[in-house]
Scaffold this active site. Structure first.
Site, PDB file in Angstrom:
ATOM      1  N   HIS A 151      -5.901   9.818  -0.536  1.00 50.87           N
ATOM      2  CA  HIS A 151      -6.619   9.808   0.750  1.00 50.87           C
ATOM      3  C   HIS A 151      -5.818  10.384   1.920  1.00 50.87           C
ATOM      4  O   HIS A 151      -6.330  10.384   3.047  1.00 50.87           O
ATOM      5  CB  HIS A 151      -7.153   8.405   1.069  1.00 50.87           C
ATOM      6  CG  HIS A 151      -6.099   7.331   1.112  1.00 50.87           C
ATOM      7  ND1 HIS A 151      -5.736   6.606   0.001  1.00 50.87           N
ATOM      8  CD2 HIS A 151      -5.329   6.860   2.117  1.00 50.87           C
ATOM      9  CE1 HIS A 151      -4.800   5.744   0.317  1.00 50.87           C
ATOM     10  NE2 HIS A 151      -4.528   5.869   1.603  1.00 50.87           N
ATOM     11  N   ASP A 155      -7.613   1.584   2.186  1.00 47.44           N
ATOM     12  CA  ASP A 155      -7.280   2.474   3.306  1.00 47.44           C
ATOM     13  C   ASP A 155      -8.221   3.657   3.541  1.00 47.44           C
ATOM     14  O   ASP A 155      -8.293   4.141   4.663  1.00 47.44           O
ATOM     15  CB  ASP A 155      -5.831   2.985   3.132  1.00 47.44           C
ATOM     16  CG  ASP A 155      -5.255   3.596   4.408  1.00 47.44           C
ATOM     17  OD1 ASP A 155      -5.755   3.249   5.497  1.00 47.44           O
ATOM     18  OD2 ASP A 155      -4.316   4.405   4.324  1.00 47.44           O
ATOM     19  N   HIS A 186       0.864  -1.189   0.000  1.00 53.28           N
ATOM     20  CA  HIS A 186       0.000   0.000   0.000  1.00 53.28           C
ATOM     21  C   HIS A 186       0.895   1.231   0.000  1.00 53.28           C
ATOM     22  O   HIS A 186       1.537   1.531   0.994  1.00 53.28           O
ATOM     23  CB  HIS A 186      -0.923  -0.013   1.217  1.00 53.28           C
ATOM     24  CG  HIS A 186      -1.769   1.225   1.306  1.00 53.28           C
ATOM     25  ND1 HIS A 186      -2.766   1.499   0.404  1.00 53.28           N
ATOM     26  CD2 HIS A 186      -1.756   2.274   2.161  1.00 53.28           C
ATOM     27  CE1 HIS A 186      -3.333   2.654   0.699  1.00 53.28           C
ATOM     28  NE2 HIS A 186      -2.742   3.154   1.768  1.00 53.28           N
ATOM     29  N   ASP A 209       1.125   5.042  -0.260  1.00 47.85           N
ATOM     30  CA  ASP A 209       0.437   6.331  -0.208  1.00 47.85           C
ATOM     31  C   ASP A 209       1.118   7.338  -1.127  1.00 47.85           C
ATOM     32  O   ASP A 209       2.331   7.523  -1.055  1.00 47.85           O
ATOM     33  CB  ASP A 209       0.447   6.871   1.227  1.00 47.85           C
ATOM     34  CG  ASP A 209      -0.468   6.070   2.124  1.00 47.85           C
ATOM     35  OD1 ASP A 209      -1.644   5.926   1.771  1.00 47.85           O
ATOM     36  OD2 ASP A 209      -0.004   5.576   3.173  1.00 47.85           O
TER      37      ASP A 209
END
Ligand code: NAG
Ligand code: NAG
Ligand code: ZN
Length: 992
Positions: free
Chosen positions: A431, A181, A57, A59
């Site tokens: 996000h 997420d 994941h 970001d």
């Protein structure tokens, strides 16, 4: 191969007209035999199949900037380097063809891809073609769902998916949407994903009470019917909740960042642990199977920025699979395999079950009784506004790139582009970007990227406007008009104002320019005089400028601009004499302020609003408005130690503190505007404003620096209290589009135990919220995403600004305490709420166009001095105004001779008697400067031709499935739009 969308007659006609062969715009894709669902490993029907999904994941900015994450810079902040992850994963995938990996964030993949050799690119293409490396989600980033606007989400998804299609073709198309997420899930996102052709959607976070109930009921997988207007299955999306957020099960994390024991499988060495590992794994798998419906379960083997040293993960996963499956010869009925979300989804589909239906959304998200993630709906309000106007600016830039043609990119003002702003906006949808949950230096980086994008667009805009107007006078941009700063208008005696309107209908817009003269003459494009007024700059504005401008007055006038076009107004200083008496403010509240649509009254004692009337419909409600702040919890609390922070809103008490019961007042009334300036405290002021031509009352708030000298974190709200009998219900929009009903202390899908009376009743407001009863609807249109709630009947509160002293322990590691060089003692934020009052049955007729005007606002540019007489003062890019229900969502250059067009029906079904009807638009009668030669329809994200779009079909437990009826278009060029429908076209065009 499906048939082209042309009737033979039109086709011949077109060939004749254009001399262009090779219609339609589309080409046939190359089908690869082994990617996608066909590349999945076999499963065992009689067994429990465990799908191991290796993933990372990544970001697109959070604790570090997107570029720092890519390179692995600043590992002192967080150890994370995406370039190494991709290097390492590709290497490990090549070692064993059974291995699988999914990659999600195209912003990173794109950076990496550019740096690879041809050999490496070919190797990666092969991995993709064989389904060993699979793209999932595939947008530029994994967007936030609470604070993003649908238009920017569609753009960022389009950009990421286009890169994947351009690079990998058919095998690069993700089948699954993957939002593991984001902190709560919006219905509009599900609707968009369905229309983008995804077969399913997986996420990790939902309310802890909802999750418990769903586990017991085995309802963690469902069919989300994500639109009340679109005919199923158009907005139906199969949705699954992942078992462990997006982390591996406990004890099975083999990343270099983890401490779980490796599989030690040499019986000759010490600490042989294969039996222990297998036993633990089987126990976890069996427990997980109890809370899902089929004999397939998924495990996410990875987490934040993992797989930098992928050998650790894969070496252990290879062994896990081998040793667990070896047990099958001893009667074990568990089968483990390398898999991907789409392979797991395919098995769920094959199970041929019916699934529970979901109609509402997943807001708000709480991970514990006092931990509601409703603070980020408002966190970093200045960044949220900057992101929103950047979207407006990008749409204008895109349009002017199309209308200007090649000269827009290389013209008299140099090389301009829309690409820089497109990328900056795409990154800002992440996000931890527009959500406000990043570290301060990362927030600054997002803003810097946007500013850089603006600069590139400004060159493009100047080129196009110069080409369309025939004047190459230097064009000046004033980005601080909201605080009355513009060096040109402050000093010039003669200048012109160009107003570009990105909407497909004409707009009338109030302009407010900082000036130092006291009287000006203004003429419109036809040379007609325009009424104007000069008023003194308010004290609040002068205070917020901090030496960045010195205008003493503001020049006000109303402008009109044609659809997708501009009008140019000429302004000349008349005199420097004393201001007209009309312009001096009076030190008291008027009894009432009114125009032909609205009337508002004020309480003479307090200076606050006391009522609002719609004069056309003859309705009146009692209405007061004031500012309050919640005392942010510092964690020192008997019920829970949770603090308020960037993510979480946790007030210490349910009763907010009033900032002042009364306001000091100044009143200005003239022919252009009437305004009541309210001053509540040194850090809170407001202007209640009614323009002569407006159906909305404007509340322009200025909040900050929020004082923290008392060591109390503060969350500032504007609260409207009305006589509307709202019965515990209010309404908020989802990502700026469809509206959902919200009920106090209630969730549509489970019996809520409410534990936070304020924070647990907050919802994201992207563009509007309203309360209503049988007679009256009070709608508030916002200028950015904010959080809000209706805690008492008749009341609507909107959180404007937050200043907090503690981190809320969700990872960001900083208190949300924004300062800057200009505002070292705390940010000052200014914004607007637009209020309208209507009967519920016609309210949408006002709030839909109003919100649209706030989202896509005119671009104002200036040129100094006298214009050359040959200058074209007025232009429209459309042949005619579009019907009021139709919004031109996208007009963007796709490649050299094609343009991406999105047409949107902006009303919900049954929302408006007048506008909730199907409408038709003729594509050939759209543009005034472009001939449309060919057209092909695409899916919403423009990575698939519409007629090739097939999705897995899913059955719901309840709810009739109406037969999908696509009211055919009257002809190739006539496009029919039903309520809330967006249709996406690739047009082949030629400049006239
Ligand atoms: C799926 O289930 C339905 C009954 O609900 C049945 O009629 C149909 O044949 C099944 N399809 C497959 C492929 O098993
Ligand atoms: C996807 O890419 C392929 C190969 O580059 C191209 O032929 C096709 O037209 C693209 N599809 C879309 C929908 O753009
Ligand atoms: Zn994340």
């Amino acid at each position: 191969m499906a048939t082209p969308v042309y009737t033979p007659f039109v086709f011949l006609l077109l060939l004749f007209q254009s001399g262009v062969w090779g219609f339609p715009v589309r080409q046939t894709p190359q089908e690869s035999p082994t990617c996608g669902y066909k590349s999945c490993h076999a499963t065992k029907p009689g067994m429990l199949n465990v799908h191991l999904v290796p993933h990372t994941h990544d970001d697109v900015g959070w604790l570090k900037t997107v570029d720092q994450y890519f390179y692995g810079d600043r590992n002192d902040i967080q150890h994370a380097g995406v370039q190494y992850i991709l290097d390492s994963v590709v290497d490990q995938l090549l070692k064993n063809p059974d291995r699988r990996f999914i990659y999600v964030e195209t912003a990173f993949f794109y950076r990496w891809w550019k740096q690879q050799t041809d050999d490496m690119q070919n190797t990666v293409k092969q991995l993709v073609n064989e389904g060993r490396l699979e793209f999932v989600n595939g947008g530029w980033c994994m967007s936030d769902e609470a604070t993003t606007h649908y238009s920017a989400v569609i753009d960022q998804m389009t950009m990421g998916l286009r890169f994947l299609n351009d690079t990998f073709g058919h095998c690069g198309r993700p089948r699954v949407a993957w939002h593991i997420d984001p902190f709560g899930h919006a219905r509009e996102h599900a609707s968009m994903f369905a229309q983008m052709g995804y077969d399913g959607f997986f996420f990790g976070r939902l309310d802890y009470q909802d999750r418990s109930r769903r586990m017991v009921a085995r309802e963690q997988e469902m069919l989300w019917r994500a639109s009340e207007s679109l005919t199923p299955p158009m907005a139906d999306l199969f949705t699954g909740i992942l078992p462990n957020g997006y982390n591996p099960p406990e004890g099975f994390c083999w990343d270099q960042s983890c401490d779980d024991p490796p599989i030690r499988d040499d019986p000759d060495l010490e600490d042989y642990n294969v039996d222990d590992v297998v036993t633990r794994f089987l126990r976890i798998a069996q427990a997980q199977a109890l809370v899902y419906k089929t004999n397939h379960i998924i495990m996410t083997m990875g987490s934040d920025f993992q797989y930098e040293n992928a050998n650790l993960w894969y070496k252990n996963l290879d062994k896990l699979i081998r040793y667990v499956n070896q047990k099958q010869s001893n009667g074990s009925e568990v089968n483990v395999l390398y898999s991907t979300p789409s392979c797991y989804l395919q098995e769920l589909h094959r199970a041929n079950l019916t699934w529970p239906l979901k109609g509402d959304d997943f807001f708000p998200y709480a991970d514990s009784a006092h931990d509601f993630w409703t603070g980020y709906f408002t966190s970093r309000p200045a960044l949220k506004r900057y992101e929103r106007i950047s979207n407006s600016y990008l749409q204008t830039c895109n349009q002017l790139e199309v209308l200007g043609g090649p000269i827009s990119r290389k013209g008299p003002f140099g090389a301009g582009d829309s690409d820089t702003l497109k990328k900056a906006m795409a990154v800002a949808q992440h996000h931890d970007a527009v959500s406000g949950t990043e570290k301060q230096h990362v927030a600054n980086d997002y803003a810097r990227r946007l500013a850089n994008g603006w600069a590139h667009c400004q060159v493009l805009v100047s080129n196009t406007l110069s080409s369309l107007s025939g004047s190459s006078a230097p064009r000046v941009y004033c980005e601080h008009l909201n605080i009355s700063v513009c060096p040109l208008t402050e000093t010039s005696k003669k200048f012109s104002v160009n107003v570009y309107n990105p909407l497909a209908r004409p707009v009338s817009w109030p302009v407010r320019l900082p000036v130092n003269g006291t009287a000006y003459s203004i003429s419109d494009p036809k040379g007609k005089a325009v009424d104007s007024q000069v008023v003194p700059v308010s004290q609040a504005t002068a205070a917020v400028r901090r030496g960045r401008g010195y205008a003493v007055n503001e020049l006000l006038f109303q402008v009109q601009a044609p659809p997708l076009g501009y009008s140019t107004y000429s302004v000349s200083l008349l005199q420097n004499g004393p201001p007209s008496p009309q312009s001096s403010p009076l030190p008291r509240a008027p009894k009432a302020v009114q125009n032909k649509f609205l009337r508002v009254t004020f309480d003479p004692e307090t200076g606050l609003l006391s009522s609002l009337s719609n004069l056309e419909t003859q309705q009146t409600v009692k209405l007061s408005q004031n500012f309050y702040w919640y005392n942010a919890s510092d964690g020192n609390n008997s019920e829970s130690i949770q603090m308020s922070g960037a993510y979480i809103f946790r007030p210490n008490t349910s009763t907010p503190f009033i900032i002042s019961k009364t306001a000091k007042i100044e009143t200005l009334q003239n022919s252009v505007v009437q305004e009541v300036r309210q001053w509540f405290s040194p850090w809170v002021s407001q202007v209640v404003r009614l323009y002569t031509d407006s159906r909305a009352l404007e509340l322009e708030w200025t909040v900050g620096p929020v004082p923290i000298g008392d060591d109390l974190g503060k969350e500032v709200i504007s609260r409207l209290d009305s006589s509307i009998n709202s019965s515990g219900v209010f309404y908020t929009d989802s990502n700026g589009r469809e509206v959902l009903q919200r009920r106090k202390d209630y969730r549509p899908t489970w019996n809520l135990r409410q534990s936070e009376p304020i924070a647990g009743n907050y919802y994201p407001i992207n563009s509007r919220a309203y309360i209503k009863d049988d007679k009256d609807q009070l709608t508030v249109v916002t200028d950015r995403s904010q959080g809000g709630g209706s805690i008492q009947d008749g009341s609507l509160e909107i959180m404007l600004h937050r200043r907090l002293l503690y981190d809320d322990v969700r990872g960001v590691g900083e208190p949300l305490n924004e300062t800057s060089d200009i505002y070292p003692e705390g940010l000052v934020v200014r914004g607007r709420l637009l209020l309208s009052l209507s009967p519920p049955a016609t309210a949408a007729d006002t709030h839909r166009p109003l919100a649209q005007e706030v989202v896509l606002q005119p671009l104002i540019t200036f040129t100094d001095g006298e214009l050359h007489p040959s200058t074209r003062l007025e232009f429209s890019g459309l042949q005619a105004v579009l019907p009021p229900a139709v919004h031109l969502l996208t007009v963007s250059q796709w490649d050299q001779d094609s343009v991406l067009l999105r047409l949107e029906h902006q009303y919900q079904a049954s929302e408006s008697k007048e506008h909730s009807q199907p409408v038709t638009v003729n594509l050939q009668k759209l543009f005034s400067t472009l001939d449309v030669l060919g057209v092909s329809e695409m899916n919403l994200s423009a990575n698939q031709w519409k007629d090739e779009m097939t999705r897995l079909d899913w059955k719901a437990e309840s709810g009739e499935m109406p037969l999908p009826k696509r009211g055919g278009d009257p002809s190739v060029w006539e496009v029919n739009l039903k309520p809330m429908e967006i249709r996406t076209f690739l047009l082949r065009v030629r400049q006239r």
